[in-house]
Motif scaffolding. Structure first.
Motif, short mmCIF file in Angstrom:
data_model
loop_
_atom_site.label_atom_id
_atom_site.label_comp_id
_atom_site.label_asym_id
_atom_site.label_seq_id
_atom_site.Cartn_x
_atom_site.Cartn_y
_atom_site.Cartn_z
N GLN A 186 0.83 -1.21 0.00
CA GLN A 186 0.00 0.00 0.00
C GLN A 186 0.86 1.26 0.00
N ARG A 187 1.98 1.24 0.71
CA ARG A 187 2.85 2.42 0.78
C ARG A 187 3.57 2.63 -0.55
N VAL A 188 4.03 1.55 -1.15
CA VAL A 188 4.69 1.65 -2.47
C VAL A 188 3.69 2.13 -3.51
N ALA A 189 2.43 1.73 -3.37
CA ALA A 189 1.40 2.14 -4.34
C ALA A 189 1.25 3.65 -4.39
N ARG A 190 1.48 4.34 -3.25
CA ARG A 190 1.39 5.80 -3.26
C ARG A 190 2.48 6.41 -4.13
N ALA A 191 3.67 5.84 -4.08
CA ALA A 191 4.76 6.32 -4.94
C ALA A 191 4.50 5.97 -6.40
N ALA A 209 10.17 8.38 -1.86
CA ALA A 209 10.35 7.72 -0.58
C ALA A 209 9.54 8.42 0.51
N ALA A 210 9.52 9.75 0.47
CA ALA A 210 8.74 10.50 1.46
C ALA A 210 7.25 10.20 1.33
N GLU A 211 6.78 10.06 0.09
CA GLU A 211 5.37 9.74 -0.13
C GLU A 211 5.04 8.36 0.45
N ALA A 212 6.00 7.45 0.36
CA ALA A 212 5.80 6.10 0.90
C ALA A 212 6.09 6.02 2.40
N GLY A 213 6.61 7.11 2.97
CA GLY A 213 6.91 7.12 4.40
C GLY A 213 8.11 6.26 4.75
N MET A 214 9.13 6.25 3.89
CA MET A 214 10.31 5.42 4.10
C MET A 214 11.57 6.24 3.84
N SER A 215 12.70 5.73 4.34
CA SER A 215 13.98 6.30 3.95
C SER A 215 14.26 5.90 2.51
N ALA A 216 15.19 6.58 1.85
CA ALA A 216 15.47 6.29 0.45
C ALA A 216 15.95 4.86 0.26
N SER A 217 16.83 4.37 1.13
CA SER A 217 17.36 3.01 0.97
C SER A 217 16.27 1.96 1.22
N THR A 218 15.45 2.18 2.25
CA THR A 218 14.36 1.23 2.53
C THR A 218 13.34 1.25 1.41
N PHE A 219 13.08 2.44 0.88
CA PHE A 219 12.12 2.56 -0.21
C PHE A 219 12.59 1.77 -1.44
N HIS A 220 13.87 1.91 -1.80
CA HIS A 220 14.42 1.17 -2.93
C HIS A 220 14.18 -0.33 -2.75
#
Length: 294
Positions: A186-191, A209-220
Motif C-alpha cells: 500500500q505504501r509503495v502504491a502511493r509512490a 520515498a517521502a510519499e511512501a513514508g520510508m527512507s530512500a534506501s528502505t524505499f528502494h
C-alpha cells in the motif's frame, strides 16, 4: 460459464475497438476479444483480476511464465511489468476475457467486515481456477449493461460483491495484501501513483520515498520487492510503453515520441527501446503494423 461466455461475447463484438478492448459503463471493468493469436504486448499492469471464458493467454513477469485458459483467473496484486500474448484464438472461437481492476478501498472495507483471514506472500502474479461465485457475480455485472438506468444504482453493490467472492476464495490471501493497513504494498502504491501521473518529468527518489513514508534506501528495497523494478526502471518502462503507443496509435515519429515521454536524447531512447522491444523504433512499429494488417 456458458451464460457468461454468451453475454461477454455479445458485449465484446458490439463494442471492441481495433485492439479488441471494449470498455464498459462500469469504471475499471472491461472486456478483451481477439480472433487470432496476438503479438507480444508490454505493459505495467495495475492490480487486477482477469477471467478467461474462451481461448488461452500467456503472461510473463521476469522469468516466470503463466499460462491460463477458459475457466482460469489471472490475478495481479501490484503494479508490475508484464509481457502478455494471446496464444489460442480464432474467428470461430475468439479469445474472450473480463478484466476488473481491483479497488483497494473496497478491499479494505470488506476486510474490516469479514472474519480475519491469512495473507499470502510471493509473486504478485498468479493463476487459479475461477470459482463459481466469482463467475456468477461477473455475469450479474455484465447483465446490468442491458438495463442502463440500473447501472448507476446497482454497480457499486455488484462490484463490491465480486470483490467479496474474490476475497473469500482461492485468491483471497493474495488480494488481502493490496489493502493491508500500512503494508509495504500500500505504501509503495502511493509512490507508483506519482510515477504514473508524472512519468515524463524528472523525479527525485527522495520525493517518492517521502510519499511512501520510508527512507530512500528502505524505499528502494521495498519498491523492488513489490514491483520487481527499481523506481528508475519503472519510470523507464512507463515512458517506453507510452512512446510505443504514440508511434503505433497516433503515427508519431520516434524523435517526437521520445521527447513527449521525457527523453532528452533520441539516441538513448532508441537504445533503450531496442533493448525492451527487440528492435529499433521504426523497424518495430513497421513490423507491428504489418502483423496487425495481416
Amino acid at each position: 460459464m456458458t451464460d457468461l461466455l454468451e453475454t461477454l461475447r455479445r458485449h465484446a463484438e458490439a463494442h471492441a475497438d481495433a485492439a479488441g478492448m471494449a470498455p464498459t459503463p462500469i469504471p475499471g471493468l472491461s472486456t478483451v476479444r481477439a480472433t487470432a493469436p496476438s503479438d507480444l504486448v508490454h505493459a505495467v499492469s495495475r492490480p487486477l483480476v482477469c477471467l478467461v471464458v474462451q481461448g488461452s493467454k500467456r503472461v510473463t513477469m521476469g522469468r516466470q511464465d503463466f499460462d491460463f485458459s477458459a475457466g482460469d483467473s489471472l490475478l495481479i496484486t501490484a503494479d508490475v511489468p508484464t509481457v502478455s500474448q494471446i496464444t489460442k484464438a480464432s474467428r470461430a472461437a475468439p479469445y474472450l476475457s473480463l478484466v476488473l481492476e481491483l479497488d483497494p478501498g473496497v478491499i479494505a472495507d470488506l476486510i474490516a467486515e469479514m472474519m480475519p483471514g491469512p495473507t499470502a506472500r510471493g509473486a504478485p502474479v498468479r493463476v487459479d481456477q475461477t470459482e463459481a461465485e466469482v463467475a456468477e457475480a461477473a455475469l450479474r455485472l455484465m447483465r446490468l449493461f442491458d438495463r442502463p438506468s440500473a447501472v448507476p444504482i446497482l454497480q457499486c453493490a455488484l462490484v463490491r460483491e465480486m470483490h467479496y467472492w474474490l476475497l473469500a476464495g482461492r485468491h483471497g490471501p493474495a488480494i488481502r495484501n493490496i489493502a493491508w493497513p500500512g503494508g509495504q504494498a500500500q505504501r509503495v502504491a502511493r509512490a507508483v501513483a506519482i510515477l504514473r501521473a508524472e512519468y515524463a518529468k524528472p523525479l527525485r527518489v527522495e520525493r517518492l520515498a517521502a510519499e511512501a513514508g520510508m527512507s530512500a534506501s528502505t524505499f528502494h528495497q521495498h519498491f523492488r520487492a513489490v514491483t520487481s523494478l527499481s523506481p528508475l526502471q519503472f519510470q523507464k518502462h512507463l515512458r517506453l510503453i507510452e512512446a510505443r503507443r504514440l508511434m503505433l496509435s497516433e503515427g508519431a515519429q520516434a524523435a517526437s515520441a521520445a521527447f513527449s515521454v521525457g527523453y532528452e536524447s533520441v539516441s538513448q531512447f532508441t537504445r533503450e527501446y531496442h533493448r525492451m522491444f527487440g528492435a529499433p523504433p521504426a523497424r518495430s512499429t513497421k513490423a507491428s503494423r504489418a502483423r496487425a494488417a495481416a
